[in-house]
Design a protein around this motif. Structure first.
Motif, mmCIF file in Angstrom:
data_model
loop_
_atom_site.group_PDB
_atom_site.id
_atom_site.type_symbol
_atom_site.label_atom_id
_atom_site.label_comp_id
_atom_site.label_asym_id
_atom_site.label_seq_id
_atom_site.Cartn_x
_atom_site.Cartn_y
_atom_site.Cartn_z
ATOM 1 N N THR A 33 0.819 -1.150 0.010
ATOM 2 C CA THR A 33 0.199 -0.020 -0.119
ATOM 3 C C THR A 33 0.985 1.279 -0.020
ATOM 4 N N VAL A 34 2.001 1.158 0.446
ATOM 5 C CA VAL A 34 3.191 2.091 0.380
ATOM 6 C C VAL A 34 4.052 2.076 -0.816
ATOM 7 N N GLY A 35 4.431 3.127 -1.508
ATOM 8 C CA GLY A 35 5.133 3.077 -2.915
ATOM 9 C C GLY A 35 6.421 3.323 -1.974
ATOM 10 N N LEU A 36 6.979 4.633 -1.876
ATOM 11 C CA LEU A 36 8.191 5.031 -1.391
ATOM 12 C C LEU A 36 8.076 5.238 0.162
ATOM 13 N N ASP A 37 8.805 4.901 1.005
ATOM 14 C CA ASP A 37 8.967 5.308 2.310
ATOM 15 C C ASP A 37 10.182 6.163 2.428
ATOM 16 N N ASP A 38 10.159 7.659 2.740
ATOM 17 C CA ASP A 38 11.204 8.248 2.833
ATOM 18 C C ASP A 38 11.375 8.840 4.096
ATOM 19 N N SER A 39 10.861 8.238 5.062
ATOM 20 C CA SER A 39 10.761 8.744 6.356
ATOM 21 C C SER A 39 12.156 8.722 7.204
ATOM 22 N N ASN A 40 13.279 8.158 6.795
ATOM 23 C CA ASN A 40 14.527 8.242 7.178
ATOM 24 C C ASN A 40 15.609 8.037 6.117
ATOM 25 N N PRO A 41 15.672 9.139 5.578
ATOM 26 C CA PRO A 41 16.622 9.541 4.358
ATOM 27 C C PRO A 41 18.135 9.267 5.011
ATOM 28 N N PRO A 42 18.975 8.596 4.340
ATOM 29 C CA PRO A 42 19.099 8.236 2.988
ATOM 30 C C PRO A 42 18.595 6.761 3.021
ATOM 31 N N PHE A 43 17.960 6.091 3.853
ATOM 32 C CA PHE A 43 17.615 4.596 4.061
ATOM 33 C C PHE A 43 16.275 4.614 3.518
ATOM 34 N N TYR A 44 16.203 4.544 2.127
ATOM 35 C CA TYR A 44 14.657 4.666 1.588
ATOM 36 C C TYR A 44 14.321 3.105 1.517
ATOM 37 N N LYS A 45 12.992 3.007 1.519
ATOM 38 C CA LYS A 45 12.318 1.686 1.309
ATOM 39 C C LYS A 45 10.984 1.742 0.057
ATOM 40 N N TRP A 46 10.884 0.905 -0.607
ATOM 41 C CA TRP A 46 10.113 0.705 -1.504
ATOM 42 C C TRP A 46 9.038 -0.212 -1.513
ATOM 43 N N PHE A 47 7.824 -0.193 -1.574
ATOM 44 C CA PHE A 47 6.828 -1.314 -1.482
ATOM 45 C C PHE A 47 6.980 -2.024 -0.348
ATOM 46 N N SER A 48 7.289 -1.299 0.817
ATOM 47 C CA SER A 48 7.566 -1.983 1.960
ATOM 48 C C SER A 48 6.968 -2.707 2.818
ATOM 49 N N ASP A 49 5.521 -2.672 2.276
ATOM 50 C CA ASP A 49 4.399 -3.767 3.147
ATOM 51 C C ASP A 49 3.956 -4.926 2.311
ATOM 52 N N GLY A 50 4.534 -4.886 1.196
ATOM 53 C CA GLY A 50 4.366 -5.723 0.218
ATOM 54 C C GLY A 50 5.145 -7.156 0.301
ATOM 55 N N GLU A 51 4.735 -8.112 -0.076
ATOM 56 C CA GLU A 51 5.556 -9.702 -0.089
ATOM 57 C C GLU A 51 5.425 -10.148 -1.260
ATOM 58 N N LEU A 52 6.702 -10.744 -1.933
ATOM 59 C CA LEU A 52 6.791 -11.573 -2.935
ATOM 60 C C LEU A 52 8.049 -12.443 -3.132
ATOM 61 N N ASN A 53 8.268 -13.178 -4.080
ATOM 62 C CA ASN A 53 9.380 -13.819 -3.994
ATOM 63 C C ASN A 53 10.265 -13.638 -5.430
ATOM 64 N N ALA A 54 11.446 -13.624 -5.554
ATOM 65 C CA ALA A 54 12.189 -13.168 -6.851
ATOM 66 C C ALA A 54 12.051 -14.496 -7.537
ATOM 67 N N SER A 55 12.288 -15.573 -7.066
ATOM 68 C CA SER A 55 12.377 -16.831 -7.854
ATOM 69 C C SER A 55 11.062 -17.215 -8.257
ATOM 70 N N TYR A 56 10.352 -16.899 -7.682
ATOM 71 C CA TYR A 56 8.547 -17.184 -8.239
ATOM 72 C C TYR A 56 8.419 -16.323 -9.392
ATOM 73 N N ASN A 57 8.741 -15.097 -9.175
ATOM 74 C CA ASN A 57 8.651 -14.096 -10.316
ATOM 75 C C ASN A 57 9.302 -14.455 -11.584
ATOM 76 N N CYS A 58 10.492 -15.286 -11.426
ATOM 77 C CA CYS A 58 11.349 -15.556 -12.262
ATOM 78 C C CYS A 58 10.952 -16.816 -13.073
ATOM 79 N N ILE A 59 10.315 -17.643 -12.335
ATOM 80 C CA ILE A 59 10.054 -18.808 -12.834
ATOM 81 C C ILE A 59 8.482 -19.361 -12.881
#
Ligand code: WT7
Length: 653
Positions: free
Chosen positions: A62-88
């Motif tokens: 639900t969150v795109g960019l979380d820039d509350s603690n620069p320069p430690f940026y987070k993206w899509f940080s309440d989402g979940e996925l798996n890279a291998s699932y996405n690749c295969i």
């Protein structure tokens, strides 16, 4: 370098996209304008929409960019996925039988893996890793030749949420140990040896050596038997790949992780201290890996994509192991070297496997160009439709040869500027849209906020050279330096007080808004597209018992871009004649042992002291002039002892 910059500055040829290319391009002019508009009006929404469209999420963010603690940026940080699932996995329903990997071995034998094969190999290995005690968040060092099993290992780690860290097979046991220890790796995956240029290249021995004197965190070593060479196995610690996967199921439920969960670490050289463990995320990294293959390489289902980079470098992560697979494409892997059995090897592979999109480094192009036009002309390269380059500025001569001789004057050349830290292409052409100029990486991709600034951070327009910086955080940016947040901030953000990510390159803009990369601003060398810290090489030299002090600079080289030139002060008398030549060899080998053969100095000169100012600063500018063989015209009056320059100017006889 200076000749190169001059010829680049005079470059005014422009190559427009052809009508034929435009017609079939993934990104048309209209689409490009839409992307740019969206990125400037709603930056966060721009990336969020793409992340939803291109990647498969097990839990939506639900969150795109979380820039509350620069320069430690987070993206899509309440989402979940798996890279291998996405690749295969997500491709299986429609593309089970499509080729994922075509592999050509050093000896010319070929293996093919469909998406279903890839799935089975990766699942079996993922189950094996779990059985060997590897858990989510554990670090696994991969020290492998350029074979499909290297990709299986990366994908298997990603599948269980383990963080892989590949160490290039050309690095020494010492360099391997440093990286294992910094990462605190629980496991090493290696091979007994690899094959390159008709010879075996041993690997397992270096792992043994690395673990003999350290690397205590390592519990298990998995060894893939690639060659017939003998391999010593250590009871309790070592297990063969074959035994580890025996009886393992080809079913594995990919472990879904937070988008910010580290996908991998990759060590790279900086200007100071030990190599930095560049930490990449899962969601943001994969998004840019996917998008740049679609935008810049224009990849389509019918393509055969070949990126010649080793998986030991970032290029082999984004454009071998993750990007093309995330898109469900066919990619080629090659184990060997471009000059074996002869310098036509690359072109033979392009012909035999119908390669359509080809990506390599300027150093390879320059090396192959030296063999003339006849070799490539012996092969049918008519399937090639797009060519790419990366790693260093490409000189216009090499660009034109690549375009005309390899690309029949038809293939657009994608000069892609990026770094280990950026995760994916940043400044690069969009092939159906961008006008090309030989030697320029052209324009920032949609959503990439690149600028050139002066020392005060003031933005520069065309003409003036300055610091290349990126203003807005982007999804695939480095998250931190593993275990060293402070160094992360100091290295990339301190210079302009968190306002910009500082790249470490200088660049200038032309009147059409094209970027021209000029080179590194720090003490980092670029040798054959590989980044080497001068300080690392200096430390390696100083660790030799006969060396008291050392300074290393880059010397322009017509194939490698730069070569390593070392100035050494001994803690004994400078030997003469054969004894001196023998010492040069000894020191070169010592650097190879400490770091790896790529770091070996081409030249070593001796003197009784390094040229220093009265305050003790090494005058590298003078050393660079000596390395180039230039006459020293500048003022040397601040030097403590000007006579030592003469010493360093003497070649070894
Ligand atoms: C440095 C990054 C990106 C993968 C390979 C190297 C130089 C990279 C270009 C290019 C001019 C380039 C820069 C950069 N560089 N690509 N197209 N034109 N310079 O990755 O080891 O992280 O090195 O390579 O100096 O900062 P890396």
């Amino acid at each position: 370098m200076s000749n190169n910059i001059e010829s680049v500055l005079q470059e005014d040829r422009v190559f427009k996209p052809t009508e034929a290319f435009k017609k079939q391009a993934n990104i048309t002019e209209e689409k490009y304008q839409q992307l740019k508009k969206k990125a400037s009006e709603d930056y966060e929404g721009f990336w969020s929409d793409l992340a939803k469209e291109k990647l498969s999420w097990s839990k939506d963010f639900t969150v795109g960019l979380d820039d509350s603690n620069p320069p430690f940026y987070k993206w899509f940080s309440d989402g979940e996925l798996n890279a291998s699932y996405n690749c295969i996995d997500r491709h299986l329903a429609e593309k089970e039988d499509k080729l994922a990997i075509i592999f050509e071995a050093d000896d010319g034998s070929v293996e093919q893996y469909t998406y279903k094969d890839l799935h089975d190999e990766v699942c079996r290995l993922a189950n094996a890793l779990t059985a060997q005690g590897v858990e989510k968040g554990d670090r696994v060092v991969i020290y492998m030749p350029m074979i499909p099993q290297a990709v299986f290992a990366m994908q298997a780690c990603a599948r269980i949420g383990a963080i892989h860290s590949i160490v290039f097979g050309g690095f020494s046991a010492e360099a391997l140990r440093d990286r294992i220890e910094d990462a605190g790796a629980k496991m090493v995956i290696t091979a007994n040896a690899g094959r390159r240029g008709g010879k075996s290249v041993p690997l397992k021995g270096a792992v043994d050596e690395a673990l003999e004197k350290g690397g205590d965190s390592v519990r298990k070593v998995i060894v893939y038997k690639r060659t017939d060479d003998d391999v010593k196995m250590k009871d309790d610690r070592d297990i063969s790949w074959h035994d580890a996967v025996a009886g393992m199921s080809n079913y594995h439920d990919a472990v879904m992780v937070n988008a910010e969960h580290p996908l991998f670490l990759l060590y790279t050289s900086g200007s100071t201290g030990k190599p930095k463990g560049i930490q990449h995320s899962t969601g943001g990294y994969l998004l840019n890996a996917h998008l740049t293959n679609e935008w810049v390489f224009d990849l389509k289902d019918s393509d055969v994509f070949w990126c010649t980079a080793d998986v030991g470098w970032i290029t082999g992560h984004t454009y071998v192991a993750y990007g093309p697979l995330s898109m469900g494409m066919t990619m080629l892997m090659f184990e060997g070297v471009p000059t074996y059995p002869d310098a036509g090897r690359f072109w033979q592979i392009c012909q035999d496997h119908g390669v359509t999109v080809f990506y390599t480094a300027p150093t390879a192009i320059r090396a192959l160009m030296k063999f003339g036009d006849d070799l490539p002309k012996q092969y049918d390269l008519s399937k090639l439709r797009l060519l790419g380059t990366v790693g260093e500025p490409i000189n216009p001569e090499a660009w034109m040869w690549y375009h005309e001789v390899i690309g029949r004057g038809e293939c657009p050349i994608m000069d892609t500027w990026w770094q280990t830290e950026t995760g994916a292409h940043m400044i690069a052409p969009i092939p159906g849209v961008t006008d090309l100029k030989p030697g320029s990486c052209t324009k920032p991709l949609p959503g990439i906020d690149a600028h050139i600034v002066d020392e005060e951070g003031k933005e520069l327009t065309h003409g003036e050279g300055g610091y290349l910086v990126i203003r807005k955080p982007w999804p695939s940016m480095v998250r931190t330096i593993w275990g060293d947040d402070e160094r992360f901030v100091d290295t990339y953000f301190a210079m302009f007080k968190n306002k910009y990510y500082v790249v470490g390159d200088s660049a200038h803009l032309d009147t059409d808004g094209n970027f021209w990369i000029m080179g590194r601003i720090d003490d980092v060398l670029n040798v054959s597209g590989h980044r080497l810290g001068t300080m690392e090489i200096e430390s390696a030299l100083v660790s030799h018992e006969k060396v008291a002090e050392a300074a290393v600079v880059g010397k322009p080289h017509d194939v490698k871009g730069e070569s390593v030139f070392a100035f050494v002060v001994l803690n004994q008398e400078i030997p003469e004649g054969d004894a001196r030549l023998a010492l040069v060899q000894e020191l070169r080998n010592h650097v190879a042992k400490e770091i790896g053969p790529i770091a070996k100095p081409d030249d070593i000169r001796f003197g009784s002291n390094l040229p220093k100012t009265r305050s003790g600063k090494i005058m590298r500018r003078l050393l660079r002039s000596i390395a180039k063989g230039e006459e020293i015209t500048s003022d040397t009056s601040t030097l403590e002892d000007p006579s030592i320059l003469d010493q360093f100017m003497q070649p070894n006889k």
